[in-house]
Scaffold this motif. Sequence first.
Motif, PDB file in Angstrom:
ATOM      1  N   LEU A  69      -1.339 -10.629  -3.458  1.00 11.41           N
ATOM      2  CA  LEU A  69      -0.455  -9.498  -3.733  1.00 11.41           C
ATOM      3  C   LEU A  69      -1.296  -8.228  -3.702  1.00 11.41           C
ATOM      4  CD1 LEU A  69       2.021  -7.915  -4.740  1.00 11.41           C
ATOM      5  CD2 LEU A  69       1.452  -8.672  -7.073  1.00 11.41           C
ATOM      6  N   PHE A  70      -1.027  -7.364  -2.714  1.00  9.13           N
ATOM      7  CA  PHE A  70      -1.669  -6.057  -2.657  1.00  9.13           C
ATOM      8  C   PHE A  70      -0.748  -5.049  -3.342  1.00  9.13           C
ATOM      9  CE2 PHE A  70      -3.758  -8.012   1.068  1.00  9.13           C
ATOM     10  CZ  PHE A  70      -5.081  -7.635   0.865  1.00  9.13           C
ATOM     11  N   GLY A  97       3.645  -0.343   2.358  1.00 10.56           N
ATOM     12  CA  GLY A  97       3.151  -0.563   3.714  1.00 10.56           C
ATOM     13  C   GLY A  97       3.709   0.385   4.752  1.00 10.56           C
ATOM     14  N   SER A  98       4.498   1.363   4.350  1.00  7.96           N
ATOM     15  CA  SER A  98       5.123   2.270   5.316  1.00  7.96           C
ATOM     16  C   SER A  98       4.201   3.395   5.774  1.00  7.96           C
ATOM     17  CB  SER A  98       6.406   2.862   4.731  1.00  7.96           C
ATOM     18  OG  SER A  98       6.134   3.541   3.520  1.00  7.96           O
ATOM     19  N   SER A  99       3.064   3.574   5.089  1.00  8.95           N
ATOM     20  CA  SER A  99       2.142   4.641   5.488  1.00  8.95           C
ATOM     21  C   SER A  99       0.754   4.385   4.917  1.00  8.95           C
ATOM     22  CB  SER A  99       2.646   6.012   5.016  1.00  8.95           C
ATOM     23  OG  SER A  99       2.663   6.071   3.595  1.00  8.95           O
ATOM     24  N   GLY A 100      -0.205   5.178   5.374  1.00  5.24           N
ATOM     25  CA  GLY A 100      -1.543   5.176   4.808  1.00  5.24           C
ATOM     26  C   GLY A 100      -2.252   3.834   4.791  1.00  5.24           C
ATOM     27  N   ILE A 101      -2.866   3.532   3.660  1.00  3.04           N
ATOM     28  CA  ILE A 101      -3.649   2.299   3.513  1.00  3.04           C
ATOM     29  C   ILE A 101      -2.762   1.073   3.681  1.00  3.04           C
ATOM     30  CG2 ILE A 101      -5.051   0.949   1.915  1.00  3.04           C
ATOM     31  CD1 ILE A 101      -5.904   3.650   0.642  1.00  3.04           C
ATOM     32  N   GLY A 102      -1.554   1.120   3.134  1.00  6.59           N
ATOM     33  CA  GLY A 102      -0.638  -0.016   3.246  1.00  6.59           C
ATOM     34  C   GLY A 102      -0.298  -0.335   4.691  1.00  6.59           C
ATOM     35  N   ALA A 103      -0.060   0.704   5.488  1.00  3.72           N
ATOM     36  CA  ALA A 103       0.250   0.505   6.906  1.00  3.72           C
ATOM     37  C   ALA A 103      -0.943  -0.112   7.627  1.00  3.72           C
ATOM     38  CB  ALA A 103       0.635   1.830   7.550  1.00  3.72           C
ATOM     39  N   SER A 104      -2.146   0.284   7.242  1.00  5.42           N
ATOM     40  CA  SER A 104      -3.352  -0.274   7.855  1.00  5.42           C
ATOM     41  C   SER A 104      -3.537  -1.739   7.463  1.00  5.42           C
ATOM     42  CB  SER A 104      -4.580   0.549   7.441  1.00  5.42           C
ATOM     43  OG  SER A 104      -4.533   1.842   8.009  1.00  5.42           O
ATOM     44  N   LEU A 105      -3.188  -2.090   6.234  1.00  2.39           N
ATOM     45  CA  LEU A 105      -3.244  -3.501   5.824  1.00  2.39           C
ATOM     46  C   LEU A 105      -2.304  -4.343   6.686  1.00  2.39           C
ATOM     47  CD1 LEU A 105      -3.290  -3.212   1.916  1.00  2.39           C
ATOM     48  CD2 LEU A 105      -5.102  -4.196   3.333  1.00  2.39           C
ATOM     49  N   LEU A 106      -1.090  -3.832   6.903  1.00  4.29           N
ATOM     50  CA  LEU A 106      -0.131  -4.551   7.741  1.00  4.29           C
ATOM     51  C   LEU A 106      -0.667  -4.696   9.171  1.00  4.29           C
ATOM     52  CD1 LEU A 106       3.377  -3.093   6.780  1.00  4.29           C
ATOM     53  CD2 LEU A 106       2.222  -5.097   5.852  1.00  4.29           C
ATOM     54  N   ASP A 107      -1.240  -3.633   9.683  1.00  2.00           N
ATOM     55  CA  ASP A 107      -1.751  -3.634  11.051  1.00  2.00           C
ATOM     56  C   ASP A 107      -2.840  -4.688  11.229  1.00  2.00           C
ATOM     57  OD1 ASP A 107      -2.123  -2.765  13.711  1.00  2.00           O
ATOM     58  OD2 ASP A 107      -3.708  -1.397  13.099  1.00  2.00           O
ATOM     59  N   LEU A 108      -3.771  -4.752  10.299  1.00  3.04           N
ATOM     60  CA  LEU A 108      -4.880  -5.693  10.400  1.00  3.04           C
ATOM     61  C   LEU A 108      -4.443  -7.138  10.174  1.00  3.04           C
ATOM     62  CD1 LEU A 108      -7.579  -3.653   8.432  1.00  3.04           C
ATOM     63  CD2 LEU A 108      -7.645  -4.189  10.871  1.00  3.04           C
ATOM     64  N   THR A 122       0.523 -16.497   2.530  1.00  4.78           N
ATOM     65  CA  THR A 122       1.660 -15.613   2.260  1.00  4.78           C
ATOM     66  C   THR A 122       1.144 -14.396   1.509  1.00  4.78           C
ATOM     67  OG1 THR A 122       3.245 -17.440   2.167  1.00  4.78           O
ATOM     68  CG2 THR A 122       3.877 -15.388   1.089  1.00  4.78           C
ATOM     69  N   ILE A 123       1.387 -13.230   2.079  1.00  4.33           N
ATOM     70  CA  ILE A 123       0.824 -11.987   1.564  1.00  4.33           C
ATOM     71  C   ILE A 123       1.945 -10.992   1.274  1.00  4.33           C
ATOM     72  CG2 ILE A 123      -0.765 -10.088   2.072  1.00  4.33           C
ATOM     73  CD1 ILE A 123      -1.825 -12.116   4.359  1.00  4.33           C
ATOM     74  N   VAL A 124       1.894 -10.392   0.103  1.00  2.53           N
ATOM     75  CA  VAL A 124       2.852  -9.349  -0.263  1.00  2.53           C
ATOM     76  C   VAL A 124       2.100  -8.023  -0.352  1.00  2.53           C
ATOM     77  CG1 VAL A 124       4.450  -8.490  -2.016  1.00  2.53           C
ATOM     78  CG2 VAL A 124       4.350 -10.944  -1.517  1.00  2.53           C
ATOM     79  N   VAL A 125       2.622  -7.010   0.321  1.00  2.00           N
ATOM     80  CA  VAL A 125       2.013  -5.677   0.329  1.00  2.00           C
ATOM     81  C   VAL A 125       3.043  -4.670  -0.160  1.00  2.00           C
ATOM     82  CG1 VAL A 125       0.968  -3.868   1.745  1.00  2.00           C
ATOM     83  CG2 VAL A 125       0.542  -6.274   2.296  1.00  2.00           C
ATOM     84  N   THR A 126       2.657  -3.793  -1.081  1.00  4.48           N
ATOM     85  CA  THR A 126       3.551  -2.701  -1.463  1.00  4.48           C
ATOM     86  C   THR A 126       3.058  -1.419  -0.795  1.00  4.48           C
ATOM     87  OG1 THR A 126       2.351  -1.985  -3.473  1.00  4.48           O
ATOM     88  CG2 THR A 126       3.930  -3.805  -3.705  1.00  4.48           C
TER      89      THR A 126
END
Length: 270
Positions: free
Chosen positions: A90-91, A16-27, A10-14
């Motif tokens: 938690l990212f 994630g709508s753009s930039g590095i966060g969006a890339s974390l979600l993508d991967l 279970t991973i939480v990302v803050t």
Amino acid sequence: MRADTWVGKTIVVTGGSSGIGASLLDLLSQIPCKIINLSRTEPELIQKISKGKEKRAASLSHISVDLSSEKEINKAVAKLAKLTDGIDVLFNNAGVTAHSRFDQTQIEAFRKAFDINFFGPVFLTMRLLPYLKKNKGAVMVTSTVSGLYGIPARSAYSSSKSALHAVMESARIELSEEGLRFIIFCPPYTKTNLRANGIDGDGKKLGESHYSGKSKSPIEVAKKMIEAIEDPNARLVVMDKSGWFLKWMRNISPSFLEKVLYKKLYKDFH
């Protein structure tokens, strides 16, 4: 990236709508796991999945939240509690840059920078500690090489990030016996909208164009962040020579470091 490390997590990302966060979600969404994104705007990837335009192996959820508001963080955590009772990673990725000379910076700019870069991630981490303790999880904060030393024309930005470093280091020592890990990740210049969405000395939108020099792509940075989580010994992570230079020269020869920064960034504060 070791996919088996992330399966079922279970991973939480803050942010994630753009930039590095969006890339974390993508991967990470390519792996069977649970991902919860916290940001003001719903990421495009999650929108596409909800509309059936794209399929991913992971289960993705979005919770809308202003991470500079304790009230909204409390509401977001209440919603998150309905999705999971434990967090593996938690990212703390969301952040804002701030550019201006110290003598031309209003205190409001410092407050805004600290609300988003310091108080937001610290309060969110505090509220999610029970979930992280349950899974003996890891916390990573996306910082900057500017957090390793006071950078010219970045006093509000540098100070908000370096203060975050101190909290994460304290927490790492105190909570290590409970199996928690705290990682500070300092990427170099990255091709994102960070400057466009940053703040100036009056606390207003910066609107600067992207840095024109050599920089990393968001996907390069995200991959390195994932690798750092996979490394049980990761603590303070830098990606290139600029990060290593600041990391070591601040202790070896701060006077030489300041001369280099003065020359390199002179145009930024004049």
